[in-house]
Design an enzyme around this catalytic site. Structure first.
Site, PDB file in Angstrom:
ATOM      1  N   HIS A  10      68.565 -12.799 -86.602  1.00  0.00           N
ATOM      2  CA  HIS A  10      67.985 -13.906 -87.376  1.00  0.00           C
ATOM      3  C   HIS A  10      68.645 -15.213 -86.992  1.00  0.00           C
ATOM      4  CE1 HIS A  10      65.758 -11.023 -89.818  1.00  0.00           C
ATOM      5  NE2 HIS A  10      66.828 -10.266 -89.626  1.00  0.00           N
ATOM      6  N   LYS A  13     104.311 -15.371 -79.994  1.00  0.00           N
ATOM      7  CA  LYS A  13     105.093 -14.866 -78.854  1.00  0.00           C
ATOM      8  C   LYS A  13     106.181 -15.872 -78.475  1.00  0.00           C
ATOM      9  CE  LYS A  13     104.479 -13.513 -74.039  1.00  0.00           C
ATOM     10  NZ  LYS A  13     103.550 -13.124 -72.985  1.00  0.00           N
ATOM     11  N   LYS A  28      97.027 -29.210 -74.561  1.00  0.00           N
ATOM     12  CA  LYS A  28      98.225 -29.193 -75.419  1.00  0.00           C
ATOM     13  C   LYS A  28      99.083 -30.423 -75.128  1.00  0.00           C
ATOM     14  CE  LYS A  28      98.906 -24.162 -75.641  1.00  0.00           C
ATOM     15  NZ  LYS A  28      99.759 -23.044 -75.256  1.00  0.00           N
ATOM     16  N   GLU A  38     100.359 -25.404 -83.550  1.00  0.00           N
ATOM     17  CA  GLU A  38      99.565 -25.093 -84.749  1.00  0.00           C
ATOM     18  C   GLU A  38     100.324 -24.114 -85.646  1.00  0.00           C
ATOM     19  OE1 GLU A  38      98.645 -24.928 -81.604  1.00  0.00           O
ATOM     20  OE2 GLU A  38      96.519 -25.455 -81.325  1.00  0.00           O
ATOM     21  N   GLU A  54      89.718 -16.173 -71.718  1.00  0.00           N
ATOM     22  CA  GLU A  54      91.041 -16.678 -71.337  1.00  0.00           C
ATOM     23  C   GLU A  54      91.552 -15.921 -70.098  1.00  0.00           C
ATOM     24  OE1 GLU A  54      94.790 -16.549 -73.935  1.00  0.00           O
ATOM     25  OE2 GLU A  54      94.078 -18.565 -74.350  1.00  0.00           O
ATOM     26  N   GLY A  57      99.521 -12.506 -74.809  1.00  0.00           N
ATOM     27  CA  GLY A  57      99.094 -12.777 -76.188  1.00  0.00           C
ATOM     28  C   GLY A  57      97.815 -12.048 -76.574  1.00  0.00           C
ATOM     29  N   ARG A  58      96.819 -12.076 -75.689  1.00  0.00           N
ATOM     30  CA  ARG A  58      95.531 -11.464 -76.027  1.00  0.00           C
ATOM     31  C   ARG A  58      95.549  -9.948 -75.924  1.00  0.00           C
ATOM     32  NH1 ARG A  58      95.710 -14.853 -71.751  1.00  0.00           N
ATOM     33  NH2 ARG A  58      95.110 -14.126 -69.681  1.00  0.00           N
TER      34      ARG A  58
HETATM   35  O1  F6P Z   1      97.224 -21.483 -75.991  1.00  0.00           O
HETATM   36  C1  F6P Z   1      96.865 -20.212 -75.614  1.00  0.00           C
HETATM   37  C2  F6P Z   1      97.871 -19.201 -76.060  1.00  0.00           C
HETATM   38  O2  F6P Z   1      99.011 -19.270 -75.264  1.00  0.00           O
HETATM   39  C3  F6P Z   1      97.285 -17.800 -76.062  1.00  0.00           C
HETATM   40  O3  F6P Z   1      97.341 -17.209 -74.816  1.00  0.00           O
HETATM   41  C4  F6P Z   1      98.106 -17.138 -77.107  1.00  0.00           C
HETATM   42  O4  F6P Z   1      97.508 -15.957 -77.566  1.00  0.00           O
HETATM   43  C5  F6P Z   1      98.171 -18.231 -78.154  1.00  0.00           C
HETATM   44  O5  F6P Z   1      98.266 -19.419 -77.414  1.00  0.00           O
HETATM   45  C6  F6P Z   1      99.306 -18.116 -79.126  1.00  0.00           C
HETATM   46  O6  F6P Z   1     100.556 -18.139 -78.490  1.00  0.00           O
HETATM   47  P1  F6P Z   1     101.864 -17.733 -79.277  1.00  0.00           P
HETATM   48  O7  F6P Z   1     101.734 -16.315 -79.682  1.00  0.00           O
HETATM   49  O8  F6P Z   1     102.996 -17.956 -78.315  1.00  0.00           O
HETATM   50  O9  F6P Z   1     101.993 -18.635 -80.482  1.00  0.00           O
END
Ligand code: F6P
Length: 546
Positions: A378, A202, A506, A208, A347, A261-262
């Protein structure tokens, strides 16, 4: 808004109902009402929700529905649907429902004037459709690699895992963790010439994702030269950053900041679903979610599945103090469903202040975890049956399989039903004694083993039954939980749509990063400073010490 007096009175009523001796018992409720199963089972377009194996009594449910009224869940739902900026801490609307709504349905008011949210959504959908169909027709790629994390990974990955078949159009792969081992394992499986790479983010700034995106872009360029960039697609709100990264403009699929995002798998972030499972599957997924939206928006409170699930959670978390919930899909295809719900629920609801910034007066978000049944049995189900604190379980059953092994499906279903039944009925001393004596144990052995073999019972579970797992029913299921989260946010008066709690880690990670290969600054606690030192000694060649 401070909780008004009426809502406070409802919370007090719920707390006192929970203190009534036997409030957590379930078996007496069945004994008292032969029609309980039917009375506490609810339906929405083929989705069945059975809440009868919880300790919700008619009186408790009435009080909880009263709370929903006092907290104005219906009014808040209208505010969300009409595009009000209910995500106040980020000054954003919350319009994931617009992602699956027909053109013209959501006339959401934007800051700069009126905008039909579903019109811009449908333009993007049209572009995604054209791209998907062209890709499938021309067949330049066999594999799609989605790079993303959190909502830009969990939702689409869960769906693809559920819907992908051996004859689906493309294979899908996932790169999320900032761990070179993941890419190291994956890159040997992929041919750069035949791989389409989606960078899903987003913000297009997530560390990452950008780290992985650079590794993969280097790999494409090393193999294909500049033409490698044509293999890049971006799914993002940040067009400036996607252009700077080298993604061709016609391969950027956007969405708006009112998609959390979620909640984003229905947006451009779902392109991996369309590519790997087919456009029709993606469309039907949206249609299923839309059907659940319509139910959520129109059904009366006492029949509204997402609201009823939320009320059961309030009863468990706040009334009875059950702060953990297990999710057990009895379907291997839903293996990543618990992982998706972990983010969606935790979240969203892991919050400790109200919308006004005051400390909450109640417990909020439950810890959610899970595994598919029967694997869970299990692994951790022991604790649910005999541990000290009850853990409510969501048991998801799919009636009809999509394979030709009916015996194995019957075995799966029998186990799902049996777990819920065992949690409810438990096993008393008389039953255990009789069984052990019958198997030839001595009286002394029986008495020694007895306490270990008792099951308390009266442990709650909720069963969700769908007729079969299709794109449509999966859309319904996911939207059911999304709306449950919304209701809980309204009931608890917390902002279910921000996630400030992820920020501190972060920031600290970006401060520590240069210190792993350079001088370490002051300000760390003793443990962190010592661990940085230990890592430098153990990996000198990677930390600039070698
Ligand atoms: O760090 C949490 C978050 O902001 C989530 O809410 C989101 O889904 C994820 O990181 C990834 O964010 P992006 O789509 O901006 O890379």
């Amino acid at each position: 808004m401070p909780q008004d007096a009426d809502a406070t009175a409802k919370w007090t009523e719920i707390a006192s109902l929970a203190r009534v001796p036997g409030a957590s018992a379930i078996r007496p409720l069945f004994a008292a009402d032969p029609g309980r199963a039917e009375r506490f089972t609810f339906h929405a377009d083929g989705v069945t929700l059975d809440l009868s194996k919880t300790s919700l009594s008619p009186e408790v449910l009435r009080a909880l529905l009263g709370l929903a009224g006092m907290r104005d869940v219906a009014g808040r739902r209208r505010a969300m649907a009409s595009g009000e900026r209910i995500n106040a801490t980020e000054d954003r609307a919350v319009l994931h429902m617009a992602l699956r709504a027909p053109r013209g349905t959501f006339r959401a008011l934007e800051r700069d004037g009126a905008e039909d949210a579903s019109a811009s959504v449908n333009d993007t959908l049209e572009a995604m459709r054209a791209f998907t169909l062209r890709t499938h027709a021309d067949q330049p790629y066999t594999d799609v690699l989605n790079i993303g994390i959190g909502g830009s990974d969990l939702g689409p990955q869960m769906v693809v895992r559920a819907l992908h078949r051996h004859d689906s159009p493309m294979r899908a792969h996932w790169l999320s963790n900032a761990d070179g081992h993941a890419w190291e394992a994956l890159r040997h499986q992929l041919d750069p010439a035949r791989t389409l790479v989606l960078v899903a983010s987003k913000t297009f700034t997530t560390a990452e994702t950008m780290s992985n995106a650079h590794l993969v872009r280097d790999w494409l360029r090393a193999a294909l030269g500049e033409a490698g960039d044509r293999h890049l697609v971006a799914l993002s709100t940040n067009r400036k950053a996607t252009a700077a990264f080298g993604v061709p403009e016609d391969q950027v699929f956007g969405f708006r900041d009112w998609v959390g995002g979620r909640f984003s798998l229905w947006s451009a972030v779902g392109l991996s679903i369309a590519l790997s499972c087919g456009w029709r599957a993606f469309e039907r997924l949206l249609a299923g979610a839309r059907a659940m939206d319509e139910h959520f928006l129109a059904a009366p409170d006492a029949e509204n599945l997402p609201l009823l699930m939320a009320l059961a959670e309030v009863w468990h978390v706040d009334g009875l103090g059950y702060g953990t919930r297990a999710v057990l899909p009895y379907d291997e295809r839903l293996a990543r469903f618990p992982a998706h719900l972990q983010q969606l629920e935790m979240e969203s609801l892991g919050k400790r202040v109200t919308m006004e910034g005051l400390p909450v007066a109640h417990n909020t978000g439950a810890v959610v975890f899970g595994e598919p049944g029967t694997n869970a049995q299990h692994s951790f189900m022991q604790l649910l049956h005999q541990g000290t604190t009850p853990v409510p379980a969501d048991i998801v059953l799919v009636a009809r399989p999509d394979h030709h092994f009916p015996a194995s499906h019957r075995l799966l279903l029998a186990n799902g039903l049996a777990q819920a039944e065992a949690l409810l009925r438990g096993r008393d001393a008389e039953e255990v004694r009789a069984e052990m004596l019958k198997s030839g144990r001595s009286a002394a052995e029986v008495e020694a083993l007895l306490p270990h073999r008792l099951f308390p019972g009266d442990r709650p579970s909720t069963t969700i039954l769908i007729p079969e797992l299709t794109p449509f029913t999966l859309g319904q299921l996911v939207a059911l939980y999304e709306h449950k989260v919304f209701c809980l946010g309204a009931l608890w008066d917390v902002n279910a749509f921000d996630q400030w709690g992820v920020e501190l880690g972060k920031q600290l990670a970006s401060a520590i990063l240069p210190e792993l290969s350079g001088p370490v600054g002051p300000g760390h606690d003793g443990s962190t400073a010592a661990l940085i030192g230990a890592l430098k000694r153990l990996w000198p060649e990677g930390t600039g010490q070698g």
